[in-house]
Design an enzyme around this catalytic site. Structure first.
Site, PDB file in Angstrom:
ATOM      1  N   TYR A 109       0.849  -1.188   0.000  1.00 29.99           N
ATOM      2  CA  TYR A 109       0.000   0.000   0.000  1.00 29.99           C
ATOM      3  C   TYR A 109       0.881   1.233   0.000  1.00 29.99           C
ATOM      4  O   TYR A 109       1.683   1.433   0.919  1.00 29.99           O
ATOM      5  CB  TYR A 109      -0.940   0.023   1.212  1.00 29.99           C
ATOM      6  CG  TYR A 109      -1.816   1.254   1.178  1.00 29.99           C
ATOM      7  CD1 TYR A 109      -2.811   1.365   0.209  1.00 29.99           C
ATOM      8  CD2 TYR A 109      -1.607   2.319   2.040  1.00 29.99           C
ATOM      9  CE1 TYR A 109      -3.598   2.503   0.121  1.00 29.99           C
ATOM     10  CE2 TYR A 109      -2.384   3.458   1.960  1.00 29.99           C
ATOM     11  CZ  TYR A 109      -3.378   3.546   0.997  1.00 29.99           C
ATOM     12  OH  TYR A 109      -4.136   4.684   0.890  1.00 29.99           O
ATOM     13  N   SER A 118       2.822   8.793  12.227  1.00 32.22           N
ATOM     14  CA  SER A 118       4.276   8.795  12.356  1.00 32.22           C
ATOM     15  C   SER A 118       4.729   9.597  13.577  1.00 32.22           C
ATOM     16  O   SER A 118       4.000  10.470  14.072  1.00 32.22           O
ATOM     17  CB  SER A 118       4.889   9.375  11.087  1.00 32.22           C
ATOM     18  OG  SER A 118       6.257   9.067  11.005  1.00 32.22           O
ATOM     19  N   HIS A 125      10.986   6.742  15.225  1.00 33.05           N
ATOM     20  CA  HIS A 125      12.283   7.329  14.895  1.00 33.05           C
ATOM     21  C   HIS A 125      12.900   7.906  16.163  1.00 33.05           C
ATOM     22  O   HIS A 125      12.224   8.624  16.898  1.00 33.05           O
ATOM     23  CB  HIS A 125      12.139   8.467  13.881  1.00 33.05           C
ATOM     24  CG  HIS A 125      11.397   8.089  12.633  1.00 33.05           C
ATOM     25  ND1 HIS A 125      10.047   8.362  12.472  1.00 33.05           N
ATOM     26  CD2 HIS A 125      11.807   7.476  11.499  1.00 33.05           C
ATOM     27  CE1 HIS A 125       9.661   7.927  11.273  1.00 33.05           C
ATOM     28  NE2 HIS A 125      10.705   7.379  10.668  1.00 33.05           N
ATOM     29  N   ASN A 139      -2.845   6.299   6.977  1.00 31.47           N
ATOM     30  CA  ASN A 139      -3.500   7.034   8.048  1.00 31.47           C
ATOM     31  C   ASN A 139      -4.175   6.061   9.012  1.00 31.47           C
ATOM     32  O   ASN A 139      -4.024   4.848   8.916  1.00 31.47           O
ATOM     33  CB  ASN A 139      -4.499   8.048   7.473  1.00 31.47           C
ATOM     34  CG  ASN A 139      -5.580   7.367   6.639  1.00 31.47           C
ATOM     35  OD1 ASN A 139      -5.853   6.172   6.765  1.00 31.47           O
ATOM     36  ND2 ASN A 139      -6.218   8.136   5.773  1.00 31.47           N
ATOM     37  N   GLU A 187       5.038 -38.224  28.102  1.00 30.87           N
ATOM     38  CA  GLU A 187       3.871 -37.409  27.741  1.00 30.87           C
ATOM     39  C   GLU A 187       2.646 -38.254  27.405  1.00 30.87           C
ATOM     40  O   GLU A 187       1.597 -37.726  27.050  1.00 30.87           O
ATOM     41  CB  GLU A 187       4.226 -36.495  26.559  1.00 30.87           C
ATOM     42  CG  GLU A 187       5.263 -35.434  26.917  1.00 30.87           C
ATOM     43  CD  GLU A 187       5.485 -34.420  25.808  1.00 30.87           C
ATOM     44  OE1 GLU A 187       4.917 -34.597  24.706  1.00 30.87           O
ATOM     45  OE2 GLU A 187       6.212 -33.441  26.049  1.00 30.87           O
ATOM     46  N   GLN A 202     -10.219   0.712   1.972  1.00 28.60           N
ATOM     47  CA  GLN A 202     -10.769  -0.146   0.919  1.00 28.60           C
ATOM     48  C   GLN A 202      -9.673  -0.888   0.157  1.00 28.60           C
ATOM     49  O   GLN A 202      -9.885  -2.013  -0.321  1.00 28.60           O
ATOM     50  CB  GLN A 202     -11.651   0.658  -0.036  1.00 28.60           C
ATOM     51  CG  GLN A 202     -10.985   1.805  -0.757  1.00 28.60           C
ATOM     52  CD  GLN A 202     -11.060   3.118  -0.004  1.00 28.60           C
ATOM     53  OE1 GLN A 202     -11.109   3.136   1.226  1.00 28.60           O
ATOM     54  NE2 GLN A 202     -11.081   4.225  -0.726  1.00 28.60           N
ATOM     55  N   ASP A 234      14.487   8.487   5.714  1.00 25.71           N
ATOM     56  CA  ASP A 234      13.177   8.483   5.056  1.00 25.71           C
ATOM     57  C   ASP A 234      13.292   8.287   3.555  1.00 25.71           C
ATOM     58  O   ASP A 234      12.389   7.743   2.918  1.00 25.71           O
ATOM     59  CB  ASP A 234      12.443   9.796   5.335  1.00 25.71           C
ATOM     60  CG  ASP A 234      11.730   9.788   6.675  1.00 25.71           C
ATOM     61  OD1 ASP A 234      11.688   8.729   7.320  1.00 25.71           O
ATOM     62  OD2 ASP A 234      11.221  10.847   7.082  1.00 25.71           O
TER      63      ASP A 234
END
Length: 428
Positions: A126, A236, A326, A211, A413, A188, A359
């Protein structure tokens, strides 16, 4: 920007200060669930509708193909092309060094174990494109995906007003060998890659920042069991530790570089010097006025704060509790602090190493854990796009050596069939 004294804060005060919870989180969650459910049940129909509602564009199709991607890429300004080429080379060099073959280990005579890496076959990237277009994110996600050997890389990014992408993202696609970009944004896009639609392929893992809607959607599809995600990554953030050797103008520029991402970004200043805090905040106001995104940055700064500490031990203690995405050590004495860093996404050392370098172009990945998740997550790397499969082989001598151990443990076991799988071989 509020100023706190670390020694005056209780443990609970510090925890509250480091919390990234936002009042309307539940409202956001409800809206995102509605979007995700619509895409799950309506597929492409919902994607076309959301493009019109959210992106204000009526799409004729949900993607642009190779020929159009190449045509758009060809319009990139020469200066930008060279900059992207440099960033691409540095990021690729850094991530390529993460590819290695582990050695086979003989745990006891005749018993050999090893691991081999396999790329995740289908991944979704994305690439945000709302308030800021991020070709750097395309490089940060696309380069390790390609190096890892992922067979299918699905790229989603919000459409521009003309229903297409911009020349910067298109040029990145050409560099990476990505032949199709899906013009789908927001929650979406996450839902489309998680569930698949008639147009957008379903993927096994979704990567990329975004976001709060995108972040919530990623967590929702993860919880549904439909797909994996790289990490929880929300708004961020940066934490700058500045001592008496820091330059207030440099520190202010780092805080504002973070603040301009969005109104919900956080820019935290921690310092052993009240004077440095005062001068830095003065510089913030001076530099803020020159920013095109002044209003956005000003909101973020308003929601951020500074912490005055007595010494570097307190500074690192607070930083590790906050666990910043950061961390900038604006000090000449950064080497002594490196061993004290426990929780951070990416660290920038010294007064000449701004977050901006990482960045864009130094080589490290900028897709990093936020909201305190640096306590448990790493940033994106080659490892994010692969999984490790274990192998083992046992020889006749090895079976004789390890067999009795397995028989005894299986019997303890109460798992007789496990024991018999060894016994039957030993008898043969």
């Amino acid at each position: 920007m509020k100023i706190y004294s670390y020694t005056d804060l209780s443990k609970q005060n510090i925890e509250d200060l480091c919390s990234r919870t936002i009042a309307d989180d539940d409202i956001i969650a409800g809206r995102v669930k509605s979007i995700v459910d619509s895409v799950k049940h309506e597929g492409d129909t919902a994607l076309f509708r959301y493009a019109k509602d959210f992106d204000k564009v009526e799409l004729q199709q949900l993607y642009i193909e190779k020929s159009e991607v190449e045509a758009i890429a060809a319009t990139i300004p020469e200066e930008a092309r060279k900059a992207i080429d440099t960033a691409y080379a540095n990021i690729k060099k850094f991530h390529a060094a993460q590819l290695y073959q582990e050695a086979a280990i003989e745990t006891m005579p005749g018993v050999t174990c090893w691991r081999e890496a396999r790329a995740i076959e289908r991944v979704g990237l994305y690439i945000p494109g709302g308030s800021a277009v991020l070709p750097s994110t395309f490089l940060m996600l696309g380069i390790p995906a390609v190096l890892a050997g992922c067979k299918e890389i699905v790229v989603c990014s919000p459409p521009q007003k003309d229903g297409r992408t911009n020349c910067y993202l298109a040029y990145c696609a050409v560099l990476l060998g990505i032949e199709k970009i899906y013009m789908v944004g927001g929650a979406q896009a996450v839902a489309a890659m998680a569930f698949g639609t008639a147009t957008v392929p379903k993927v096994y893992k979704i990567f990329g920042p975004g976001n709060r809607y995108v972040t919530q959607a990623k967590q929702l599809v993860l919880a549904s069991g439909m797909t994996a995600i790289d990490m929880p990554a929300g708004p961020s953030e940066v934490l700058v530790f500045a001592d008496e050797t820091a330059d207030p103008a440099f520190v202010a520029s780092d805080l504002l570089a973070q603040a301009e991402h969005g109104a919900d970004s956080q820019a935290i200043l921690v310092s052993t010097s009240a004077q440095i805090i005062e001068k830095t905040l003065e510089q913030v106001q001076v530099q803020l006025k020159a920013l095109p995104r002044e209003a956005v940055a000003a909101q973020a700064i308003e929601n951020s704060y500074a912490v005055l500490v007595e010494n570097t031990a307190q500074a690192m203690e607070f930083s590790n509790i906050y666990a910043p995405e950061h961390l900038i050590l604006a000090t000449d004495a950064y080497n002594a602090l490196i061993p004290e860093i426990i929780n951070a996404g990416s660290v920038f050392l010294g007064n000449l190493t701004p977050e901006s370098a990482g960045d864009y172009a130094s080589g490290t990945n900028h897709t990093l854990p936020t909201s305190g998740f640096a306590k448990a997550y790493s940033g994106v790397s080659i490892d994010s796009f692969i999984k490790k499969i274990t192998f083992q082989h046992i020889s006749p001598a090895g079976l004789t050596a390890i067999g009795p151990t397995v028989e005894i443990l299986a019997a303890a076991e109460g798992l007789e069939a496990h024991k018999n799988a060894i016994t039957i071989r030993l008898k043969s």
